[in-house]
Design an enzyme around this catalytic site. Structure first.
Site, PDB file in Angstrom:
ATOM      1  CG  ASP A   1     -10.786  -0.229 -23.512  1.00 53.42           C
ATOM      2  OD1 ASP A   1     -12.018  -0.189 -23.635  1.00 53.42           O
ATOM      3  OD2 ASP A   1     -10.096  -1.254 -23.641  1.00 53.42           O
TER       4      ASP A   1
ATOM      5  NE  ARG B   1      -8.556  -4.725 -21.103  1.00 53.21           N
ATOM      6  CZ  ARG B   1      -8.700  -3.602 -21.767  1.00 53.21           C
ATOM      7  NH1 ARG B   1      -7.891  -2.594 -21.531  1.00 53.21           N
ATOM      8  NH2 ARG B   1      -9.641  -3.469 -22.653  1.00 53.21           N
TER       9      ARG B   1
ATOM     10  CD  GLU C   1       0.681  -6.096  11.057  1.00 58.16           C
ATOM     11  OE1 GLU C   1       0.809  -4.937  10.638  1.00 58.16           O
ATOM     12  OE2 GLU C   1      -0.397  -6.568  11.435  1.00 58.16           O
TER      13      GLU C   1
ATOM     14  N   PRO D   1       0.824  -1.224   0.000  1.00 62.25           N
ATOM     15  CG  PRO D   1      -0.137  -1.128   2.137  1.00 62.25           C
ATOM     16  CD  PRO D   1       0.649  -2.014   1.222  1.00 62.25           C
TER      17      PRO D   1
END
Ligand code: SAH
Length: 234
Positions: free
Chosen positions: A156, A141, A103, A76
């Site tokens: 797209d 993709r 963690e 993150p």
């Protein structure tokens, strides 16, 4: 955890056609202890468990075999994954994605093994696997031929810095909800112009920041001015 991504859909077809290759490695296979332990308690005390450095270093060194393959740790705290980064990764012939758990991983993996950290958004997952899945899907993709028509990737959302235009299919009238008449006109030039305007309008309504960031072409500038004028009149 990677069973379903590999069992169907566009990626399965790409794998079968040899356009992409995905190898999943289990850190436990690289554990040193006979209990195959990959995590341990944090030095200094505190909550949770931490993934040990040795299995991750050993796994990466085995996969690398002396070759330098870029290593990305899912985290993150990483660089935010987006369309641009997906294109960047698609240009590399191989990448290693390291998935954390608990963690997270021992900081030495970040300091000395990973080339970069990648995050798929400002929230915390229980493990890196869903993030790796998202990245594998979005990057694939951009590999030629993975998505049916090369054109459809270019149309797209994000590819041109704005969203895709709206799509309609049968039936023409669904519970009184009608498809815009212009799409039946057969006039491809007018349809293209309508789509270009709708794409701009939708982007402006939903994500004005994307318009601010984009250098609009002279045609788009004109369209955008017209859209703004129309909106004001309403
Ligand atoms: N304690 C850590 C979070 C650990 S979450 C912190 O607060 O920073 C466990 C694992 O899930 C992480 O090691 C990472 O591999 C993965 N993960 C969690 N959230 C993620 C995100 N937004 N993007 C990518 N990977 C994520």
């Amino acid at each position: 955890m990677f069973g379903s991504i590999l069992s169907g859909g566009v990626l399965r077809k790409a794998l079968d056609r040899g356009l992409i290759e995905i190898k999943v490695h289990n850190l436990r296979d690289f554990a040193e202890s006979k209990h195959k332990q990959v995590d341990d308690r944090p030095f200094g005390g505190g909550r949770g468990m931490v993934l040990k450095p040795e299995p991750i270093f050993r796994a990466v060194e085995k996969i690398n075999r002396g070759e330098k393959i870029p290593v990305y740790l899912l985290s993150p705290q990483g660089r935010r994954f987006d369309d641009r980064l997906a294109k960047e990764l698609a240009r590399l012939s191989r990448v290693i994605l390291v998935c954390g758990r608990y963690e997270g991983v021992d900081e030495r993996v970040i300091e000395s093994l990973a080339d970069d950290e990648i995050s798929i958004g400002d929230y915390v997952l229980t493990g890196g696997e869903p993030a790796a899945w998202v990245i594998v899907d979005a990057v694939s993709r951009f590999i030629p031929q993975v998505v049916g028509k090369a054109d459809s990737v270019r149309q797209d959302s994000f590819f041109r810095g704005i969203f895709d235009h709206p799509h309609y299919t049968r039936p023409r009238n669904f519970r009184g909800l009608k498809v815009p008449e212009i799409l039946f006109s057969g006039d491809h030039k007018r349809i293209e112009e309508w789509r270009a305007r709708k794409a701009l309008e939708k982007t402006w309504m939903k994500r004005p920041d994307l318009i601010d960031r984009k250098k609009l072409s002279p045609e788009d500038k004109k369209r955008f001015e017209e859209i703004k004028k129309e909106r004001k009149q309403k």
